[in-house]
Design a protein around this motif. Structure first.
Motif, PDB file in Angstrom:
ATOM      1  N   ALA A  91       0.839  -1.470   0.275  1.00  0.00           N
ATOM      2  CA  ALA A  91       0.064   0.039  -0.039  1.00  0.00           C
ATOM      3  C   ALA A  91       0.820   1.260  -0.138  1.00  0.00           C
ATOM      4  CB  ALA A  91      -1.057   0.057   1.265  1.00  0.00           C
ATOM      5  N   GLN A  92       1.979   1.192   0.807  1.00  0.00           N
ATOM      6  CA  GLN A  92       2.712   2.356   0.942  1.00  0.00           C
ATOM      7  C   GLN A  92       3.341   2.547  -0.576  1.00  0.00           C
ATOM      8  OE1 GLN A  92       6.322   3.174   3.830  1.00  0.00           O
ATOM      9  NE2 GLN A  92       7.165   1.955   2.176  1.00  0.00           N
ATOM     10  N   GLU A  93       3.814   1.430  -1.142  1.00  0.00           N
ATOM     11  CA  GLU A  93       4.587   1.612  -2.413  1.00  0.00           C
ATOM     12  C   GLU A  93       3.771   1.944  -3.692  1.00  0.00           C
ATOM     13  OE1 GLU A  93       8.014   1.259  -2.681  1.00  0.00           O
ATOM     14  OE2 GLU A  93       7.800   1.532  -0.379  1.00  0.00           O
ATOM     15  N   GLY A 104      -3.312   4.094  -5.340  1.00  0.00           N
ATOM     16  CA  GLY A 104      -2.227   4.691  -5.368  1.00  0.00           C
ATOM     17  C   GLY A 104      -1.322   4.720  -4.053  1.00  0.00           C
ATOM     18  N   PRO A 105      -0.313   5.092  -3.945  1.00  0.00           N
ATOM     19  CA  PRO A 105       0.607   4.942  -2.751  1.00  0.00           C
ATOM     20  C   PRO A 105      -0.099   5.591  -1.719  1.00  0.00           C
ATOM     21  CG  PRO A 105       1.632   6.783  -4.164  1.00  0.00           C
ATOM     22  CD  PRO A 105       0.484   6.130  -4.840  1.00  0.00           C
ATOM     23  N   GLN A 106      -0.129   4.844  -0.326  1.00  0.00           N
ATOM     24  CA  GLN A 106      -0.924   5.133   0.750  1.00  0.00           C
ATOM     25  C   GLN A 106       0.179   5.856   1.913  1.00  0.00           C
ATOM     26  OE1 GLN A 106      -4.315   5.350   0.742  1.00  0.00           O
ATOM     27  NE2 GLN A 106      -3.937   4.923  -1.353  1.00  0.00           N
ATOM     28  N   PRO A 107      -0.375   6.572   2.521  1.00  0.00           N
ATOM     29  CA  PRO A 107       0.645   7.165   3.717  1.00  0.00           C
ATOM     30  C   PRO A 107       0.439   6.426   4.899  1.00  0.00           C
ATOM     31  CG  PRO A 107      -1.470   8.469   3.608  1.00  0.00           C
ATOM     32  CD  PRO A 107      -1.465   7.559   2.422  1.00  0.00           C
ATOM     33  N   LEU A 334      12.041   6.952   5.698  1.00  0.00           N
ATOM     34  CA  LEU A 334      10.709   6.551   4.921  1.00  0.00           C
ATOM     35  C   LEU A 334       9.637   7.384   4.920  1.00  0.00           C
ATOM     36  CD1 LEU A 334      10.864   3.270   7.409  1.00  0.00           C
ATOM     37  CD2 LEU A 334      11.603   3.598   4.891  1.00  0.00           C
ATOM     38  N   VAL A 335       9.487   8.256   5.566  1.00  0.00           N
ATOM     39  CA  VAL A 335       8.583   9.228   5.096  1.00  0.00           C
ATOM     40  C   VAL A 335       8.763  10.093   4.104  1.00  0.00           C
ATOM     41  CG1 VAL A 335       7.485  11.503   6.001  1.00  0.00           C
ATOM     42  CG2 VAL A 335       7.867   9.582   7.865  1.00  0.00           C
ATOM     43  N   LYS A 336      10.166  10.513   3.701  1.00  0.00           N
ATOM     44  CA  LYS A 336      10.428  11.261   2.538  1.00  0.00           C
ATOM     45  C   LYS A 336      10.332  10.238   1.316  1.00  0.00           C
ATOM     46  CE  LYS A 336      14.339  13.207   0.379  1.00  0.00           C
ATOM     47  NZ  LYS A 336      15.826  13.765   0.605  1.00  0.00           N
ATOM     48  N   ARG A 337      10.420   8.893   1.559  1.00  0.00           N
ATOM     49  CA  ARG A 337      10.250   8.169   0.346  1.00  0.00           C
ATOM     50  C   ARG A 337       8.830   7.973   0.006  1.00  0.00           C
ATOM     51  NH1 ARG A 337      12.350   3.432  -2.149  1.00  0.00           N
ATOM     52  NH2 ARG A 337      10.775   1.942  -2.673  1.00  0.00           N
ATOM     53  N   GLN A 338       7.818   8.055   1.067  1.00  0.00           N
ATOM     54  CA  GLN A 338       6.371   8.135   0.888  1.00  0.00           C
ATOM     55  C   GLN A 338       6.087   9.426  -0.007  1.00  0.00           C
ATOM     56  OE1 GLN A 338       3.824   7.513   4.356  1.00  0.00           O
ATOM     57  NE2 GLN A 338       4.496   5.361   4.394  1.00  0.00           N
ATOM     58  N   GLN A 339       6.701  10.507   0.530  1.00  0.00           N
ATOM     59  CA  GLN A 339       6.349  11.939  -0.081  1.00  0.00           C
ATOM     60  C   GLN A 339       6.796  11.895  -1.711  1.00  0.00           C
ATOM     61  OE1 GLN A 339       8.600  14.334   2.542  1.00  0.00           O
ATOM     62  NE2 GLN A 339       6.946  14.679   4.109  1.00  0.00           N
ATOM     63  N   VAL A 340       7.873  11.231  -1.938  1.00  0.00           N
ATOM     64  CA  VAL A 340       8.345  11.169  -3.288  1.00  0.00           C
ATOM     65  C   VAL A 340       7.142  10.315  -4.059  1.00  0.00           C
ATOM     66  CG1 VAL A 340      10.012  10.091  -4.720  1.00  0.00           C
ATOM     67  CG2 VAL A 340      10.657  11.246  -2.785  1.00  0.00           C
ATOM     68  N   MET A 341       6.809   9.386  -3.716  1.00  0.00           N
ATOM     69  CA  MET A 341       5.964   8.662  -4.297  1.00  0.00           C
ATOM     70  C   MET A 341       4.433   9.140  -4.683  1.00  0.00           C
ATOM     71  SD  MET A 341       6.633   4.585  -3.477  1.00  0.00           S
ATOM     72  CE  MET A 341       6.713   4.804  -1.552  1.00  0.00           C
ATOM     73  N   VAL A 342       4.053   9.879  -3.328  1.00  0.00           N
ATOM     74  CA  VAL A 342       2.696  10.417  -3.429  1.00  0.00           C
ATOM     75  C   VAL A 342       2.773  11.700  -4.409  1.00  0.00           C
ATOM     76  CG1 VAL A 342       1.272  12.298  -2.053  1.00  0.00           C
ATOM     77  CG2 VAL A 342       2.019  10.096  -1.027  1.00  0.00           C
ATOM     78  N   GLU A 343       4.017  12.654  -4.496  1.00  0.00           N
ATOM     79  CA  GLU A 343       3.892  13.549  -5.378  1.00  0.00           C
ATOM     80  C   GLU A 343       4.261  12.967  -6.767  1.00  0.00           C
ATOM     81  OE1 GLU A 343       3.871  16.812  -4.993  1.00  0.00           O
ATOM     82  OE2 GLU A 343       3.261  16.630  -2.901  1.00  0.00           O
ATOM     83  N   LEU A 371      11.407   7.823  -8.196  1.00  0.00           N
ATOM     84  CA  LEU A 371      12.075   7.193  -6.875  1.00  0.00           C
ATOM     85  C   LEU A 371      13.757   7.185  -7.371  1.00  0.00           C
ATOM     86  CD1 LEU A 371       9.897   4.318  -5.858  1.00  0.00           C
ATOM     87  CD2 LEU A 371      10.706   6.296  -4.263  1.00  0.00           C
ATOM     88  N   THR A 372      14.277   6.942  -8.496  1.00  0.00           N
ATOM     89  CA  THR A 372      15.476   6.733  -8.960  1.00  0.00           C
ATOM     90  C   THR A 372      16.004   7.993  -8.984  1.00  0.00           C
ATOM     91  OG1 THR A 372      14.823   4.822 -10.386  1.00  0.00           O
ATOM     92  CG2 THR A 372      17.058   6.226 -10.839  1.00  0.00           C
ATOM     93  N   LYS A 373      15.297   9.232  -9.381  1.00  0.00           N
ATOM     94  CA  LYS A 373      15.746  10.420  -9.391  1.00  0.00           C
ATOM     95  C   LYS A 373      16.063  11.128  -7.989  1.00  0.00           C
ATOM     96  CE  LYS A 373      14.574  15.068 -10.882  1.00  0.00           C
ATOM     97  NZ  LYS A 373      13.434  15.900 -11.455  1.00  0.00           N
ATOM     98  N   ALA A 374      15.356  10.482  -7.071  1.00  0.00           N
ATOM     99  CA  ALA A 374      15.565  10.969  -5.542  1.00  0.00           C
ATOM    100  C   ALA A 374      16.485  10.023  -4.972  1.00  0.00           C
ATOM    101  CB  ALA A 374      14.375  10.725  -4.843  1.00  0.00           C
ATOM    102  N   GLY A 375      17.313   8.851  -5.668  1.00  0.00           N
ATOM    103  CA  GLY A 375      18.525   8.327  -5.260  1.00  0.00           C
ATOM    104  C   GLY A 375      17.858   7.094  -4.472  1.00  0.00           C
TER     105      GLY A 375
END
Length: 381
Positions: A91-93, A104-107, A334-343, A371-375
């Protein structure tokens, strides 16, 4: 119907208004869980009974047989917590069933989870002669249609032995129970399950027998291959279950926590804090109330896993002296990863194709690119 609607509204109001109710556990709560009779459902019931006894809180458990069915009531505000499996991570992913237009990606945010004496890994029929994962090459691996947890998990774990899907024969079944009947009937040789599942015990007592190929934690290359496909698996020493597992005869293998109690990021920090504190404080009352419930101990929580903890849970952990700077840094990542996917989802979904398959295919490419762009590792490509 009216009474149910009133109840649902009351649940949402109680959970949403943390400031009004302070840090007390809500008097009425709805949680979702796996099907009635499952180990996860039974653990949720055991905790609910302690909440009733200690706090006078009524916990209503809503069972569902699939991940979207468990999360939909939480998303809609009809339940406040979902007791999930690895679907929490999917769900997160925003992948598999969560890679569709309606999801879509869930928080996702963790509260607590259970890590017990059992392992979760590849069960191999003893009559195959296989003792190491690399020896699974050429064997028949069972998977279940519509179960990404089983399919992705099996492919990830054979990667420990340097194998890919091309090295084995995947055999599809319509359900988990059907797969295990196929195991006993010599239609497959390998399947993913828990060492304490009823199915593994049944195979263990059958003429085929069962064993668990080892996955030593010090095999860094093997575990790196696993984590490339399924970063949610962790090394674990299994000391209970089929195949003769015991504290005297353990096997170093794989596992991940189950059940996983989770909610969404926007839920009241005060109320999540109160619930998590309640789970910690009533542990002695429910730890023997259901098989696996002892795995809910605070000392068994993995504070650096693949899904972030809710701020309310972190507050409870800090109060108990269990949280540290390393856990906070990991959580922030991990929170930042979620933010990248949500955006990425917001940017993609607005002008995405209408066809369901084209939508999902396009989303997976957009997701991986962001995600790749965000490293960050895209994992699902």
């Amino acid at each position: 119907m009216l009474r149910r609607s009133i109840f649902a509204s009351a649940v949402v109001a109680l959970f949403a208004c943390g400031s009004a109710f302070g840090q007390a556990i809500p008097k009425e709560m709805a949680w979702t869980a796996y099907d009635t009779g499952s180990s996860g459902f039974n653990i949720a019931v055991a905790i609910g009974q302690q909440f009733k006894q200690a706090y006078g809180s009524d916990v209503r458990i809503l069972p569902s047989g699939n991940d979207t069915g468990r999360l939909a009531p939480v998303k809609a505000g009809r339940a406040i917590i979902s007791q999930m499996g690895i679907g929490t991570y999917f769900a997160q992913e925003g992948v598999f069933e969560f890679g569709t237009k309606s999801w879509g990606p869930q928080p996702a945010r963790l509260l607590m989870s259970a890590t017990a004496c059992n392992g979760l890994g590849l069960a191999v029929a003893k009559d195959t002669g296989v003792k190491q994962i690399e020896q699974i090459k050429g064997k028949r691996v069972g998977i279940v249609v519509g179960s990404p947890a089983l399919t992705q998990g099996a492919l990830a774990l054979i990667a420990f032995g340097g194998l890919t899907q091309k090295d084995v024969t995947l055999v599809q079944f319509s359900s988990n129970n059907a797969m295990w009947k196929g195991f006993i009937n010599n239609e497959i040789d390998v399947a993913l399950t828990s060492t304490i599942s009823g199915q593994s015990k049944e195979v263990d007592s059958s003429p085929r027998g069962i064993l668990w190929p080892p996955m030593p934690a010090d095999d860094k290359a093997g575990w790196a291959r696993v984590h490339k496909l399924a970063p949610y698996f962790v090394p674990h020493k299994a000391t209970c279950g089929s195949g003769g597992l015991s504290p005297q005869s353990p096997v170093a293998m794989s596992s991940y926590a189950y059940p996983i109690f989770m909610t969404f990021a926007d839920r009241s920090a005060d109320d999540v804090y109160a619930v998590v504190k309640g789970m910690i404080d009533t542990y002695d009352g429910y730890k023997d109330g259901a098989p696996g419930a002892h795995g809910m101990a605070l000392s068994k929580q993995n504070l650096e896993w693949v899904v972030p903890y809710h701020e309310g849970a972190i507050r409870a952990f800090k109060e108990k002296g269990a949280w540290n700077d390393a856990a906070q840094k990991h959580n922030d990542g991990l929170v930042k990863r979620q933010q990248v996917m949500v955006e990425a989802w917001k940017a993609y979904a607005g002008g995405a194709p209408g066809d369901d398959k084209a939508f999902t295919d396009g989303w997976m490419k957009a997701r991986a690119a962001a995600l790749t762009k965000a490293g960050m590792d895209a994992v699902f490509e």
